[in-house]
Motif scaffolding. Structure first.
Motif, PDB file in Angstrom:
ATOM      1  N   ARG A   1      -7.301 -11.343   6.299  1.00  0.00           N
ATOM      2  CA  ARG A   1      -6.572 -11.603   5.086  1.00  0.00           C
ATOM      3  C   ARG A   1      -5.546 -10.516   4.750  1.00  0.00           C
ATOM      4  O   ARG A   1      -4.503 -10.958   4.292  1.00  0.00           O
ATOM      5  N   LEU A   2      -5.599  -9.269   5.504  1.00  0.00           N
ATOM      6  CA  LEU A   2      -4.537  -8.505   4.988  1.00  0.00           C
ATOM      7  C   LEU A   2      -3.560  -8.544   6.300  1.00  0.00           C
ATOM      8  O   LEU A   2      -2.461  -8.015   6.126  1.00  0.00           O
ATOM      9  N   GLY A   3      -3.780  -9.372   7.065  1.00  0.00           N
ATOM     10  CA  GLY A   3      -2.581  -9.672   8.038  1.00  0.00           C
ATOM     11  C   GLY A   3      -2.393  -8.575   9.181  1.00  0.00           C
ATOM     12  O   GLY A   3      -1.436  -8.276   9.579  1.00  0.00           O
ATOM     13  N   ARG A   4      -3.566  -7.632   9.351  1.00  0.00           N
ATOM     14  CA  ARG A   4      -3.399  -6.632  10.020  1.00  0.00           C
ATOM     15  C   ARG A   4      -3.781  -6.854  11.604  1.00  0.00           C
ATOM     16  O   ARG A   4      -4.589  -7.587  11.846  1.00  0.00           O
ATOM     17  N   ASP A   5      -2.933  -6.422  12.491  1.00  0.00           N
ATOM     18  CA  ASP A   5      -3.204  -6.547  13.968  1.00  0.00           C
ATOM     19  C   ASP A   5      -4.343  -5.648  14.486  1.00  0.00           C
ATOM     20  O   ASP A   5      -3.935  -4.733  15.540  1.00  0.00           O
ATOM     21  N   CYS A   6      -5.281  -5.882  13.893  1.00  0.00           N
ATOM     22  CA  CYS A   6      -6.607  -5.062  14.447  1.00  0.00           C
ATOM     23  C   CYS A   6      -7.881  -5.820  14.228  1.00  0.00           C
ATOM     24  O   CYS A   6      -7.944  -6.819  13.563  1.00  0.00           O
ATOM     25  N   PHE A   7      -8.807  -5.511  15.108  1.00  0.00           N
ATOM     26  CA  PHE A   7     -10.129  -6.262  15.161  1.00  0.00           C
ATOM     27  C   PHE A   7     -11.231  -5.210  15.120  1.00  0.00           C
ATOM     28  O   PHE A   7     -11.277  -4.338  15.730  1.00  0.00           O
ATOM     29  N   ALA A   8     -12.293  -5.767  14.561  1.00  0.00           N
ATOM     30  CA  ALA A   8     -13.597  -5.003  14.615  1.00  0.00           C
ATOM     31  C   ALA A   8     -14.454  -5.713  15.771  1.00  0.00           C
ATOM     32  O   ALA A   8     -14.477  -6.933  15.941  1.00  0.00           O
TER      33      ALA A   8
END
Length: 206
Positions: free
Chosen positions: A100-107
């Motif tokens: 939703r935040l458009g971050r290039d990160c992953f859990a």
């Protein structure tokens, strides 16, 4: 007389070197100078623990979880269903929020983080962590960046590992706080409704 350190007798006037890794004889009259130099500088050194750990983990089944602790390869116990459900729910919620935040990160779950240069001979495996999308590569097992580390705390985390003077959770907390990139830590109690969130506070003086 033959020199036993050189593997036997050799023609008079021929200078030889023993290549440390194999014990084979290197004859200066036969080999080129650059090869002789390479052989003479070769040492039978032990490989870096982190490199050995990466190779070892790559050879193991995906369902196994290993950590590097004080240079030793330690296999982690299989978590129970409660633990896996909590970690899976957190993984899903974090990834939904990051998208939703458009971050290039992953859990991700149970991936390893190399603690160098802060801590040597240790590779830490949080239950869930948020990683940089730029670090994702096919087949990669050990990462360098962790923005958030989460631990689901069970009874075993309150025990002292063999040879340790502190509880396992204290060691895990120290590992995560040693990472400069780790801005937040989630400590989730498995058997009660309790969540602790230590957050790194930056010094913004001036």
């Amino acid at each position: 007389d033959p020199d036993p350190g050189l593997g036997g007798a050799h023609p008079a006037g021929v200078m030889c070197l023993t290549e440390p890794a194999t014990g084979s004889i290197i004859d200066r009259d036969v080999l080129p100078a650059e090869l002789i130099m390479t052989a003479s500088l070769t040492k039978d050194r032990p490989r870096d623990a982190h490199l050995r750990f990466r190779d070892f983990v790559a050879s193991r089944p995906d369902e196994e979880t290993w950590e590097l602790i004080d240079g030793q390869f330690i296999m982690q116990a299989q978590p129970n269903v409660d633990h896996q459900l909590i970690a899976g729910n957190l993984d899903r919620l974090l990834n939904d929020a990051l998208e939703r935040l458009g971050r290039d990160c992953f859990a991700v779950q149970n991936s390893a983080i190399d603690l160098r240069p802060t801590v040597q001979n240790h590779t830490y495996v949080p239950d869930v962590m948020v990683i940089d999308g730029a670090e994702i590569e096919p087949g990669r097992n050990v990462l360098q960046t962790c923005y958030l580390a989460a631990e689901v705390i069970s009874a075993s985390d309150r025990r002292k590992p063999s040879g340790a003077t502190r509880q396992a959770i204290a060691i895990k907390l120290e590992n995560s706080t040693s990472l400069p990139s780790c801005d937040a830590i989630l400590l989730i109690e498995q058997e009660s409704f309790d969540v602790d969130i230590p957050v790194r506070v930056l010094d913004c003086k001036g």
